[in-house]
Every structure is written in C-alpha cells, then in structure tokens.
Scaffold this motif. Sequence first.
Motif, mmCIF file in Angstrom:
data_model
loop_
_atom_site.group_PDB
_atom_site.id
_atom_site.type_symbol
_atom_site.label_atom_id
_atom_site.label_comp_id
_atom_site.label_asym_id
_atom_site.label_seq_id
_atom_site.Cartn_x
_atom_site.Cartn_y
_atom_site.Cartn_z
ATOM 1 N N ARG A 41 0.824 -1.212 0.000
ATOM 2 C CA ARG A 41 0.000 0.000 0.000
ATOM 3 C C ARG A 41 0.855 1.258 0.000
ATOM 4 O O ARG A 41 0.400 2.328 -0.403
ATOM 5 C CB ARG A 41 -0.928 0.009 1.224
ATOM 6 N N PHE A 42 2.090 1.122 0.444
ATOM 7 C CA PHE A 42 2.931 2.305 0.633
ATOM 8 C C PHE A 42 4.258 2.237 -0.117
ATOM 9 O O PHE A 42 5.022 3.188 -0.098
ATOM 10 C CB PHE A 42 3.201 2.497 2.134
ATOM 11 N N ALA A 43 4.520 1.119 -0.761
ATOM 12 C CA ALA A 43 5.770 0.976 -1.506
ATOM 13 C C ALA A 43 5.547 0.024 -2.664
ATOM 14 O O ALA A 43 4.669 -0.848 -2.614
ATOM 15 C CB ALA A 43 6.889 0.456 -0.601
ATOM 16 N N LEU A 44 6.331 0.197 -3.683
ATOM 17 C CA LEU A 44 6.275 -0.685 -4.847
ATOM 18 C C LEU A 44 7.288 -1.801 -4.648
ATOM 19 O O LEU A 44 8.479 -1.545 -4.474
ATOM 20 C CB LEU A 44 6.594 0.104 -6.115
ATOM 21 N N LEU A 45 6.811 -3.043 -4.643
ATOM 22 C CA LEU A 45 7.675 -4.206 -4.486
ATOM 23 C C LEU A 45 7.781 -4.914 -5.830
ATOM 24 O O LEU A 45 6.775 -5.382 -6.365
ATOM 25 C CB LEU A 45 7.114 -5.166 -3.431
ATOM 26 N N THR A 46 8.972 -4.966 -6.358
ATOM 27 C CA THR A 46 9.180 -5.615 -7.655
ATOM 28 C C THR A 46 10.255 -6.687 -7.529
ATOM 29 O O THR A 46 11.241 -6.517 -6.801
ATOM 30 C CB THR A 46 9.617 -4.604 -8.726
ATOM 31 N N VAL B 285 12.431 -2.599 -3.204
ATOM 32 C CA VAL B 285 11.461 -1.684 -2.605
ATOM 33 C C VAL B 285 11.703 -0.279 -3.135
ATOM 34 O O VAL B 285 12.831 0.223 -3.090
ATOM 35 C CB VAL B 285 11.577 -1.686 -1.064
ATOM 36 N N SER B 286 10.655 0.342 -3.634
ATOM 37 C CA SER B 286 10.753 1.753 -4.027
ATOM 38 C C SER B 286 9.509 2.459 -3.546
ATOM 39 O O SER B 286 8.414 1.897 -3.546
ATOM 40 C CB SER B 286 10.903 1.896 -5.543
ATOM 41 N N THR B 287 9.675 3.685 -3.097
ATOM 42 C CA THR B 287 8.558 4.465 -2.568
ATOM 43 C C THR B 287 8.323 5.669 -3.448
ATOM 44 O O THR B 287 9.267 6.289 -3.932
ATOM 45 C CB THR B 287 8.852 4.925 -1.129
ATOM 46 N N PRO B 288 7.058 6.024 -3.657
ATOM 47 C CA PRO B 288 6.739 7.131 -4.556
ATOM 48 C C PRO B 288 6.855 8.480 -3.882
ATOM 49 O O PRO B 288 7.044 8.581 -2.674
ATOM 50 C CB PRO B 288 5.280 6.852 -4.918
#
Length: 659
Positions: free
Chosen positions: A179-184, A195-198
Amino acid sequence: MAAESVLKVVFGHEGVFIHPSADEGGIEQDLLVSGSLRILDKDTEMVVEFRPLEDSVDPSNMLCAGKDSSSVVEWAQCLGEKTSSQQLLETQQSYETEWDMVNAVSFRKKPCANGEGSLNHSHEKNRWAFSVSISDLRSIVVKDEGWTFLILQLKDSTRLPALHFHQGGSREFLDSLRRFALLTESPDDETHLLVSTPNKALSQSFENLLDDNNFGLVHQKFKRDPYVTTLGGFSKVTNYIFDALRGTEEQHQRPPDEVADLLGEIIPGLEINQQEEPGFEVITRTDLGARPQVSRGEPLSAEGWTKHQDSEGRMKNVEELKHIIFKGGLCHALRKEAWKFLLGYFPWSSTLEERKYLQRAKTDEYFRMKLQWKSVSEEQERRNSRLRDYRSLIEKDVNRTDRTNRFYEGIDNPGLALLHDILMTYCMYDFDLGYVQGMSDLLSPILYVMENEVDAFWCFVSFMDQMHQNFEEQMQGMKTQLIQLGTLLRLLDLAFWNYLESQDSGYLYFCFRWLLIRFKRELSFQDVLRLWEVMWTGLPCQNFHLLVCCAIMDSEKQKIMEENYGFNEILKHINELSMKLDIEDILQKAEGISLQIRSCKDLPHSVIAILGLDTDLCGSDPTHEGSAAAPQVTRRLDCSNGHLTENGSQNSCKVAFTS
C-alpha cells in the motif's frame, strides 16, 4: 506513551520470531525471540516496527495444530519427518488456502507487561527491537524453510534480523507494505523484492482519490498501492504526476529511462523497455493510403432476428447476422436474447429446447454457489478476512454504481441487491480473482439488459473471461494492451505519436481507464450498450477496442497539438471527454481505420498479430460494406458446458492478448 497514542496501526501481527544465532551474545541457539510486527503511520511517515515480547519463547512450547483442533503434536516433530497430523494439516491448508482459515501453529507466551519488550536472557531492553521507515528499505529477501521468513535490507546496506513467520502472516505483511511501496521482483534473484517508494504528494493525492464518490473505480490492487491509481479523476491529480515526472522546473526534461521508471511506479506491472518490446519490429512511416469512408446501419430489429432462426430455434447465417449487428447494433428489445449468444452463454447452434435445458442446469449451479456465501455465519465471517474484504468492497461499489440510472436509483433498490448478490457469487465462482473494484461497472449494463439474476451472472462470467487479465494482480492484460495500442498509433500517425513522446505521454497512460472497463465511464449508458454489443461480434478484426481508442485520439489530436498541450493538459483534456463522445462517429471512424490498415500491403508483423489479420488478404481493396466487417476466418463451435469456443483469428470467450 502520549506520542504513541497518536500512532495509527496499519498492520499488526503477533507470533513473528527472530532466531538468534549462537554467536550473538552467547544466547542458546534454539532460543526463539517472539514478538509483534507492525506497520505504523507516524505523522504520514510509514514505519515497520518489530517488538519482542517480554519473554523469549522456548520451541518446546510451540504446538502444531492438526485438522482436529483437539490433537496437537510437538513443534520439534513437525520439523522432522512428516507426521500424520502434519499431513492432515497440509491437506487442510491446500483445501482452504484461499480463505486463510487455518491457524497452523500456536505458541505459549507470557503477556508483555511494559509494552516495550525485553529479553530475559540478555537483560537488554529492546535488544532485538527495531523500527525503520519504509522509505529506508532497499530490498526484502523472501525465503521458505517449511515456513516463510523475510530479511529486510536498508539502503545503507544494513541487514535486519530475519523475521520468521511460523504462524503465517508473511503474505498479509507484504500486501500491507504494498500500500505504501512498490515491491518488484529483482531480475537477478527471484527471492529478492526491490522496494521503491513514490513521491509523498503523489501518494497522498491518489489515496484521497480512492474515497471520492465521483471517481470510485479503483482496482483492489490499486487500493493496496494507492499512488498507482490512474483510473479516474485525472484532473485532480495531474499536477502531482506532472511534478513527479518533470521535477520542480517545468523546463527540465527527465531522461527517457528515468521517465520510464517513474511511470512504472504509477502503473503497476508496466515495465517500460527503452528498447523495442520483444516481438515488435521498429515501425517506420508506412503509407497507409486514404482512409475509406464508411456508413453505419440501422439496429437489428426483432423481425430481422427471427429471420435468422430455423424452426427449432437454431441461429442460421451467423456470420451475416454478426455483420448486421456490427454495422448497426441491436434494438433494445432484442438485447436480452441476443447478448446471451454474443457473450457465449448460448451456443449459436443450440435449439430452443437445448437452451431451456442449459438454463435449468445453470440456474442450479448458480444457486449452489450462492448458497456457499449465504450460509456463512457471522461467526465464520469474523474469522474470514478475505470474505469480509470482498463483501465490504462490493457493498461500497454497489452503492455508487450507476445510481442515476432508474434501474439502480433510490434506496433499497432491488437492482442493487441483485448487483451485490451476483458479485458475491462470482467470488465463489472464481476464488483466485474474487472481487476487484471496477467489476461492478462491467456487470451493471448486463444486469440492466437481462433483468434476471441467473442469466446476468452467466453472461457476466463470459464477459469476465475476456476481461480477466485486466483485473489480475500483475495486470499483464493492461500492460499488453497499452503496448499494442502504442504500436497501432505509431503506424497510424507517427507525427502525433512523436508529439506525445515529446510531452512524456507516449506510454498512453491516459487511455488506462478506457481499456480497463471498456469505455464504461466515457460514454452514456445507452452508448455503452451499443459499443459493447458491436465489440462482442468480434468484427471486423481482433482487438477492435484498440482501434476505438485510436479513433478517439484521431478526433482529438488536432486540438492537442494546435494548443500545444503538455503532459498535464493532455491528461485533463482526455479526462474531460467523458460523456461528450459520439459513439456512432467513433465506430464509423474505427471501422474506417480497420479498412485502411487492412488495405496496406506492407503491414508490420506486429500489427498483423495484434489485429489477427489474414496475411493473404492484407493489401486487398476493401469494399465499404463487404470485407469491412466480414470475418476472414471460419469457426468451429463447441457447445459443451454452454459456452462458445471458437477457432480462428477472431476472439473466443477467453481472450489471449498477443504481444
């Protein structure tokens, strides 16, 4: 403690363990440190926190529960050879994994008295506790040793102690984190999640957008990743996206690879390749020739429909019939019957008696599935988070779906109750997908036409077979369609494509909502009915909806380019087209585009594959009323299970997108 009272707990799970090694302070190797893992909202900063319980946990106190809750086996046994209880447990888990109802492991712990946690063996308060900002996470290692454990690594290369989920809960933790970070997934190691956060402003704007009644269509996975929502309300968030992509200075242009990375965060699963997508050749300027002028026909009447039935009710001259429907649609009185054929619920070759038998069988099947969720008690549902989430999401969506339509308006409307029940039953039909936001938009017109719960359900099932990939977690269908749409636009109008590229708009993310729910939010309700029945004919080519997108852009390109619209203005302009489009004009132009492409002698192979064209007929001189809509393939009809199966280049009920 005063500061803690303002914390918002987003996720919490007890029974997470750290396994201290023998060389860490001389602690016994078999000692387990049990604690609670939480995700906290600390004044808009999202934090992952682990707190040990007051006492460490002895493995001998851990019990592995079997299917019979009265029987347990020692945890030590579960770690060795599989016992009958463990095998029983695994059987139960595989049977009910979707509902997460099995508590596989229990443990005994002493209550935490001070709320801080300490290790009695080390007498060091918070020895194993940690609290880190999500924005400081670099990666998460996911491994399985009979249970899942996670290793969090920070951007400064610090590795936190491994978190062991003996009792499950790792999936829920990762879902909450999304919900708070992009997990790829790392391309080098599938066990590593990057982990990357917008941008915070972008994230907050999308979070607010989710609860806006005017823009309520949000994919459930988008709810987990609020900042990636691009489905509605573009006018509210364009400034945030614009700032995120261009930076603080409007004149500053980010490099293409950086823009690709940012858009990859905004649209999940859209991995932008700066090189050409595999399987797609570079499309240079191609001479397509003049676009033929086409005309639309009149809707098929009840008399015309009857002429295409034999004495036993079989449909005859089906290809001619589809051609008529493609050219003019259906009169409304026919839709209730004709849509069942177009969607594949009724086989074209079935007799009237066969269809009656099929409806009886499908009615029984439907109500058996409906009974499954109807018979769940409140006590059961209290322990079934997934079913609760589905029900909550469905109730929220149903209450705001097409409420201005007389069929759904007002309080305690029976149409709303049917929408709710059909969507809940679909969760029983497709456990893997369940319900995701946007599906109510696809069901609403079908129920409106059918006015029957069972028929609407099975027609919806057939439509979802086509749309399924749009709603899957990885959204591969959306990624594929956006790439295909870009390929077609480069062929049709390279100058306009280059202009969009120059404005950071070449990824066509502004078309996302069009594709996701087939223009449901762009057209009036009656125009949606007309467009869908035309597209369900499978004519004049595969993926005709992509040509509909091209037709809309063709109508708007002059204004966009003459007004020198930038990234921000393009989003706003496209969003404001909603309810202002002329469906007959769009269909006419889209058909003309299909004829124009079909007449080209040197079509790129990628375009031929996207549209499912017959290479032998490409480059031929199309007639306006003949080959424009006439199918170029033959079909084999398989009436098993009451669903239409088609062989050939046209779409079958299950659509495989070609990339």
